[in-house]
Design a protein around this motif. Structure first.
Motif, short mmCIF file in Angstrom:
data_model
loop_
_atom_site.label_atom_id
_atom_site.label_comp_id
_atom_site.label_asym_id
_atom_site.label_seq_id
_atom_site.Cartn_x
_atom_site.Cartn_y
_atom_site.Cartn_z
N LYS A 41 1.26 -1.27 -0.09
CA LYS A 41 0.24 0.46 0.03
C LYS A 41 0.92 1.52 0.16
N ALA A 42 2.40 1.31 0.67
CA ALA A 42 2.79 2.67 0.85
C ALA A 42 3.38 2.76 -0.63
N ASP A 43 4.01 1.76 -1.49
CA ASP A 43 4.50 1.79 -2.84
C ASP A 43 3.75 0.87 -3.56
N GLU A 44 2.54 2.22 -5.00
CA GLU A 44 2.41 1.56 -6.22
C GLU A 44 2.91 0.78 -6.83
N LYS A 45 4.30 0.62 -7.38
CA LYS A 45 4.74 0.24 -7.82
C LYS A 45 5.20 -1.80 -7.72
N MET A 46 4.93 -1.34 -5.89
CA MET A 46 5.23 -2.88 -5.22
C MET A 46 5.22 -4.04 -6.26
N ALA A 47 3.15 -3.58 -6.23
CA ALA A 47 3.17 -5.44 -6.79
C ALA A 47 2.97 -5.50 -7.76
N GLU A 48 3.41 -4.10 -8.63
CA GLU A 48 4.45 -4.80 -10.07
C GLU A 48 5.45 -5.85 -9.93
N VAL A 49 6.20 -5.04 -8.60
CA VAL A 49 7.60 -5.93 -9.22
C VAL A 49 7.54 -6.92 -8.88
N ALA A 50 6.62 -7.17 -8.19
CA ALA A 50 6.47 -9.02 -7.36
C ALA A 50 5.58 -9.52 -8.69
N ALA A 51 4.77 -9.42 -9.08
CA ALA A 51 4.33 -10.09 -10.52
C ALA A 51 4.88 -10.34 -11.33
N PHE A 52 5.93 -9.15 -11.88
CA PHE A 52 7.13 -8.94 -13.31
C PHE A 52 7.72 -10.10 -12.91
N TYR A 53 8.50 -10.14 -11.25
CA TYR A 53 9.71 -10.98 -11.18
C TYR A 53 9.11 -12.64 -10.62
N ASP A 54 7.74 -12.59 -10.55
CA ASP A 54 7.05 -13.82 -10.39
C ASP A 54 7.74 -14.72 -8.84
N VAL A 55 7.99 -13.46 -7.77
CA VAL A 55 8.06 -13.68 -6.20
C VAL A 55 7.75 -13.55 -5.77
N PRO A 56 7.37 -14.69 -4.25
CA PRO A 56 6.89 -14.89 -3.42
C PRO A 56 6.73 -13.10 -2.85
N ILE A 57 5.44 -13.21 -2.18
CA ILE A 57 5.56 -11.56 -1.26
C ILE A 57 4.44 -12.15 -0.01
N ILE A 58 5.20 -11.46 0.92
CA ILE A 58 4.64 -11.45 1.98
C ILE A 58 4.13 -10.13 2.40
N LEU A 59 2.79 -9.84 2.86
CA LEU A 59 2.12 -8.61 3.05
C LEU A 59 1.79 -8.72 4.16
N MET A 60 2.75 -7.33 5.25
CA MET A 60 2.25 -7.37 6.21
C MET A 60 0.99 -5.88 6.53
N HIS A 61 0.55 -6.47 7.66
CA HIS A 61 -0.81 -5.76 8.51
C HIS A 61 0.24 -4.88 8.98
N ASN A 62 -0.51 -3.66 8.92
CA ASN A 62 -0.15 -1.79 9.39
C ASN A 62 -0.93 -1.00 8.62
N ARG A 63 -1.23 0.24 9.57
CA ARG A 63 -2.15 1.07 9.14
C ARG A 63 -1.83 2.46 10.14
N HIS A 64 -1.75 3.28 9.22
CA HIS A 64 -0.75 4.70 10.29
C HIS A 64 -2.36 5.00 10.93
N ASP A 65 -3.97 4.36 10.75
CA ASP A 65 -4.93 4.90 12.05
C ASP A 65 -4.73 3.76 12.60
N LEU A 66 -4.79 3.65 14.21
CA LEU A 66 -4.56 2.60 15.02
C LEU A 66 -6.42 2.69 15.43
N GLN A 67 -7.17 3.09 15.41
CA GLN A 67 -8.00 3.60 16.27
C GLN A 67 -9.31 2.10 15.28
N TYR A 68 -9.53 1.24 15.95
CA TYR A 68 -9.95 -0.15 15.70
C TYR A 68 -11.33 -0.73 16.19
#
Length: 105
Positions: A41-68
């Motif tokens: 979510k921080a860099d719009e190109k990250m998903a494209e890099v993972a797809a292009f290189y066909d590598v696993p991507i670990i998607l960590m949960h993180n958020r700025h708004d800590l009010q759940y």
């Protein structure tokens, strides 16, 4: 550093970053896995890099708004948003790994 480690140790190497250019260079240097601490979510190109290189991507949960409203349902919603981002970019299901990010957000 990644190149030197990859030449000496025969195990998968994960690069921990939220910057697409860093991930790209690390994969080209021999890293095998992207560990994105902002769930693509921080860099719009990250998903494209993972797809292009066909590598696993670990998607960590993180958020700025800590009010759940509800921790678990909000966390699941946030992670599903990350999954949707990488799938739209063409990342294969088998290359998507989720990290709840306990202690980060």
């Amino acid at each position: 550093v990644v190149k030197a480690v990859a030449q000496e140790i025969n195990v998968p190497i994960s690069i921990d970053t939220y910057k697409a250019e860093v991930a790209k260079q690390a994969i080209e240097a021999g890293a095998h896995i992207i560990n994105d601490v902002w769930g693509a979510k921080a860099d719009e190109k990250m998903a494209e890099v993972a797809a292009f290189y066909d590598v696993p991507i670990i998607l960590m949960h993180n958020r700025h708004d800590l009010q759940y409203r509800d921790l678990i349902s909000d966390m699941i919603s946030d992670l599903m948003e990350s999954v949707a981002i990488v799938k739209r970019a063409g990342v294969k299901d088998e290359n998507i790994i989720l990290d709840p990010g306990i202690g980060f957000a």
